[in-house]
Design an enzyme around this catalytic site. Structure first.
Site, PDB file in Angstrom:
ATOM      1  N   SER A 122       0.930  -1.178  -0.198  1.00 30.39           N
ATOM      2  CA  SER A 122       0.043   0.049   0.027  1.00 30.39           C
ATOM      3  C   SER A 122       0.666   1.218  -0.042  1.00 30.39           C
ATOM      4  CB  SER A 122      -1.037   0.060   1.248  1.00 30.39           C
ATOM      5  OG  SER A 122      -0.167  -0.063   2.534  1.00 30.39           O
ATOM      6  N   GLY A 123       1.894   1.126  -0.904  1.00 33.61           N
ATOM      7  CA  GLY A 123       2.736   2.347  -0.828  1.00 33.61           C
ATOM      8  C   GLY A 123       2.346   3.162  -1.885  1.00 33.61           C
ATOM      9  N   ALA A 133       3.013   3.044  -5.133  1.00 38.05           N
ATOM     10  CA  ALA A 133       2.784   2.138  -6.661  1.00 38.05           C
ATOM     11  C   ALA A 133       1.580   1.492  -6.320  1.00 38.05           C
ATOM     12  CB  ALA A 133       4.216   1.341  -6.562  1.00 38.05           C
ATOM     13  N   LYS A 151       0.560  -6.089   4.744  1.00 37.28           N
ATOM     14  CA  LYS A 151       0.920  -6.803   6.043  1.00 37.28           C
ATOM     15  C   LYS A 151       0.774  -6.203   7.394  1.00 37.28           C
ATOM     16  CE  LYS A 151       5.925  -6.988   5.531  1.00 37.28           C
ATOM     17  NZ  LYS A 151       7.122  -7.849   5.614  1.00 37.28           N
ATOM     18  N   GLN A 167      12.165  10.783   2.860  1.00 34.25           N
ATOM     19  CA  GLN A 167      12.006  12.307   3.345  1.00 34.25           C
ATOM     20  C   GLN A 167      12.162  13.239   2.082  1.00 34.25           C
ATOM     21  OE1 GLN A 167      15.120  12.422   6.244  1.00 34.25           O
ATOM     22  NE2 GLN A 167      14.032  11.112   7.881  1.00 34.25           N
ATOM     23  N   GLY A 168      13.173  12.687   1.466  1.00 34.86           N
ATOM     24  CA  GLY A 168      13.726  13.620   0.192  1.00 34.86           C
ATOM     25  C   GLY A 168      12.621  14.080  -0.674  1.00 34.86           C
ATOM     26  N   GLU A 224      19.778  17.095  -4.335  1.00 33.66           N
ATOM     27  CA  GLU A 224      20.412  15.823  -3.756  1.00 33.66           C
ATOM     28  C   GLU A 224      21.711  15.516  -4.512  1.00 33.66           C
ATOM     29  OE1 GLU A 224      17.105  13.010  -3.111  1.00 33.66           O
ATOM     30  OE2 GLU A 224      16.518  14.390  -1.631  1.00 33.66           O
ATOM     31  N   ASP A 254       9.759  -9.514   0.370  1.00 33.89           N
ATOM     32  CA  ASP A 254       8.695 -10.362   0.355  1.00 33.89           C
ATOM     33  C   ASP A 254       8.222 -10.714  -1.189  1.00 33.89           C
ATOM     34  OD1 ASP A 254       8.556 -10.488   2.989  1.00 33.89           O
ATOM     35  OD2 ASP A 254       6.899  -8.946   3.269  1.00 33.89           O
ATOM     36  N   ARG A 257      25.745   8.640  -4.531  1.00 33.70           N
ATOM     37  CA  ARG A 257      25.614   7.919  -3.079  1.00 33.70           C
ATOM     38  C   ARG A 257      26.696   6.829  -2.797  1.00 33.70           C
ATOM     39  NH1 ARG A 257      19.200   7.328  -1.783  1.00 33.70           N
ATOM     40  NH2 ARG A 257      19.014   9.357  -1.402  1.00 33.70           N
ATOM     41  N   HIS A 283      19.726   0.818   2.186  1.00 31.65           N
ATOM     42  CA  HIS A 283      18.555   1.769   2.236  1.00 31.65           C
ATOM     43  C   HIS A 283      17.790   1.604   0.877  1.00 31.65           C
ATOM     44  CE1 HIS A 283      16.530   5.864   1.922  1.00 31.65           C
ATOM     45  NE2 HIS A 283      16.996   6.032   0.778  1.00 31.65           N
ATOM     46  N   GLU A 319       9.976  -0.259  -5.860  1.00 37.55           N
ATOM     47  CA  GLU A 319      11.521  -0.943  -5.231  1.00 37.55           C
ATOM     48  C   GLU A 319      11.405  -2.252  -5.725  1.00 37.55           C
ATOM     49  OE1 GLU A 319      12.559   0.319  -1.336  1.00 37.55           O
ATOM     50  OE2 GLU A 319      14.513  -0.796  -1.418  1.00 37.55           O
ATOM     51  N   ARG A 323      21.090   3.779  -7.791  1.00 34.61           N
ATOM     52  CA  ARG A 323      19.993   4.806  -8.175  1.00 34.61           C
ATOM     53  C   ARG A 323      20.306   6.437  -8.046  1.00 34.61           C
ATOM     54  NH1 ARG A 323      15.651   6.876  -4.594  1.00 34.61           N
ATOM     55  NH2 ARG A 323      17.203   5.862  -2.710  1.00 34.61           N
TER      56      ARG A 323
HETATM   57  C1  SIN Z   1      16.726  11.051   1.252  1.00 35.51           C
HETATM   58  O1  SIN Z   1      15.910  11.915   1.774  1.00 35.51           O
HETATM   59  O2  SIN Z   1      18.164  11.108   1.369  1.00 35.51           O
HETATM   60  C2  SIN Z   1      16.370   9.935   0.587  1.00 35.51           C
HETATM   61  C3  SIN Z   1      15.885  10.092  -0.816  1.00 35.51           C
HETATM   62  C4  SIN Z   1      16.150   8.900  -1.322  1.00 35.51           C
HETATM   63  O3  SIN Z   1      16.527   7.917  -0.994  1.00 35.51           O
HETATM   64  O4  SIN Z   1      15.744   9.141  -2.847  1.00 35.51           O
END
Ligand code: SIN
Length: 533
Positions: free
Chosen positions: A11-12, A14, A33, A45-46, A118, A220, A287, A348, A372, A383
């Site tokens: 239920s995110g 997607a 679940k 967050q980002g 970012e 899962d 990253r 992550h 994901e 990514r």
């Molecule tokens: C973050 O806020 O650093 C995460 C953003 C992301 O993983 O795309």
């Protein structure tokens, strides 16, 4: 037996986007679940990377994504997702999503979207809702879902396995027919049938000891698709976020990359900046580069963490832009307006997953995967930050269009009910939690940011032993969600290790000291694993 036109697992962003797009044409069950808002999306967050500014272009976003992906992205997929992003964002805003805005300078109060920056992005292009973007997306999508009479949501229901024609011994191409689901409240296993099953089950951060992911992220979807015979690709590319809060009482708290985007600087605990030694983009490099640099500084200095310092910004700005990070750190005694934040890298994001095309189609008819859990070719070997919510929105929309334009025939196969195991023995549950811990620790120690062939081989042996034990429990006892998750993380651990062993090079997130350079023969080449069934 429950019958639907569309089953949505997860239920995110997607799952909810797909459900909203097909609900006018049939009955939809969303199976999740935990509670409906508990998804990886909720913790983002980002934000969402998309081209919405005149300073930016599709070409630039495509170029940044390809560069981050280190030669392994599928350029057509990248282009499609980046191009279609702005239209999907506009629909999300129409639905009620509130992104942060700012006043246009010298404009008499006119407002525009506030775009964040970012790592790896050459432009400001991250749409966000302060530092709780995922929570705001979930709120908007769940509110829209609540108005759809055709959508049923089953909370605290754990999908055990996909039901496929091959598992039932039917000849011809493999086809997904439904799922077996554990109702956690009653302990009963129910059968759900549908001609279309969409997996939107998120990633697998919990396979590692330290992760930014919530407890639900146990891989899962990848595990059940693999068991059903679907191809799984590029699982060696696990992204470690460079900055997870380091505090004995803080579990999995992310310090968004947007903090570095707004001027936060990485330093050793002695206050020395170090990223200039590693990359010209310093703290805002891609990253994989930043996580490896932190790992190397921690090993060099023997420190258990490094610092992220944003005290160069006015306190008012920090509190307004990062209210969640500010208040959470303050709860742990860290005032980020006055002192640096102790941070460490943590697992992550899963860049690989169930192999799909850009419409979410897997190689099992009727089975789709988006978000994901899927490997579309967008992320390649690493990514680009905030491209994942974009991918989830675009591909969920495309998957919905696909199933509406090319409907699958109704399920016409007799599906047998689930065979219940024997009674559970509470003493044995200790073994389940012990095995959980063992897998997560060995993955962290042997299959982390820096790998070697020897460590990978060692991990492979241990995982094989653990799997034997888990199989025994699985068939002997009544299934519980802990046991099911354990079985799934063991399979995902095996897939990560096997994929890493298959790739004889270092590229993006797969860094192996025995093959420290990229091998040209492996550019544009996926590692693909498929279970023989
Ligand atoms: C973050 O806020 O650093 C995460 C953003 C992301 O993983 O795309």
């Amino acid at each position: 037996m429950k019958q639907y036109d569309f089953l949505v697992l997860g239920s995110g962003v997607a799952g909810l986007t797909f459900a909203l797009n097909v609900a006018a044409k049939g009955k939809v069950a969303i199976i999740t679940k935990k509670n409906r808002a508990e998804s990886n999306t909720n913790y983002a967050q980002g934000g969402i990377a998309a081209v919405t500014s005149k300073e930016d272009s599709v070409e630039m976003h495509v170029r940044d994504t390809l560069e981050s992906g280190a030669g392994l992205c599928n350029e057509n997929v990248v282009r499609t997702i980046v191009q279609e992003g702005p239209a999907r964002i506009a629909e999300l805003i129409e639905l009620g999503m509130k992104f942060s805005e700012r006043e246009v300078p010298a404009s008499d109060g006119r407002r525009e979207l506030d775009l964040g920056k970012e790592g790896g992005h050459s432009k400001r292009r991250i749409l966000h809702a302060k530092d709780v973007t995922g929570r705001e997306i979930e709120r908007a999508l769940l509110a829209a879902v609540a108005e759809q009479p055709n959508i049923d949501i089953f909370e605290n229901h754990f999908v055990i396995d996909l039901i496929t024609s091959h598992k039932l011994g039917k000849p011809g191409p493999n086809r997904c027919l439904g799922v077996y689901v554990l109702d956690k409240a009653t302990g009963q296993v129910e059968t759900y049938e549908a001609p279309v099953v969409l997996m939107a089950t998120g990633g697998c951060g919990k396979v590692y000891l330290y992760t930014t992911n919530p407890d639900i992220a146990t891989g899962d979807g990848v595990a059940m698709a693999y068991r059903a015979g679907a191809a799984v690709a590029n699982m060696e590319f696990i992204q470690f976020h460079p900055t997870c809060l380091f505090h004995p009482k803080a579990k999995s708290f992310l310090i968004s990359e947007a903090v570095r985007g707004e001027g936060g600087v990485l330093k050793t605990i002695d206050g020395v900046e170090f990223m200039d030694k590693y990359h010209p983009l310093k703290s805002l490099a891609q990253r994989d580069v930043v996580a490896r640099a932190i790992d190397s500084e921690m090993k060099r200095t023997g420190a258990a963490y490094v610092h992220l310092d944003i005290t160069n910004k006015p306190a008012r700005f920090i509190i307004d832009r990062f209210p969640n990070i500010y208040s959470t750190c303050l709860k742990y005694g860290i005032d980020i307006t006055k002192e640096p934040i102790p941070v460490v890298p943590a697992a992550h994001y899963q860049c690989g997953g169930v192999k799909t095309n850009v419409d979410g189609e897997t190689d099992i008819a009727g089975l789709y995967a988006v978000g994901e859990v899927a490997c579309t070719g967008l992320h390649g070997a690493n990514r680009l930050a905030s491209n994942s919510l974009l991918e989830a929105l675009v591909c969920a929309h495309r998957a919905a269009q696909k199933v509406l334009m090319e409907p699958h025939a109704p399920v016409d196969v007799a599906v047998p009910p689930w065979q219940l195991g024997k009674a559970s023995n509470p003493d044995e549950m200790v073994v389940v939690s012990h095995n959980w811990d063992e897998i997560r620790r060995l993955m962290w120690d042997y299959v982390g940011i820096v790998r070697t062939n020897k460590r990978l081989q060692r991990a492979k042996k241990r995982i094989a032993n653990l799997q034997e034990e888990i199989d025994e429990y699985y068939w002997d006892f009544t299934v519980t969600s802990d046991l099911l998750e354990l079985r799934n993380i063991a399979i995902v651990a095996e897939l990560i290790v096997d994929s890493a062993l298959q790739r004889p090079e270092s590229r993006g997130l797969n860094y192996n000291l025995d093959h420290p350079q990229p091998a040209p023969a492996w550019a544009q080449r996926d590692t693909v694993l498929r279970k023989a069934i």
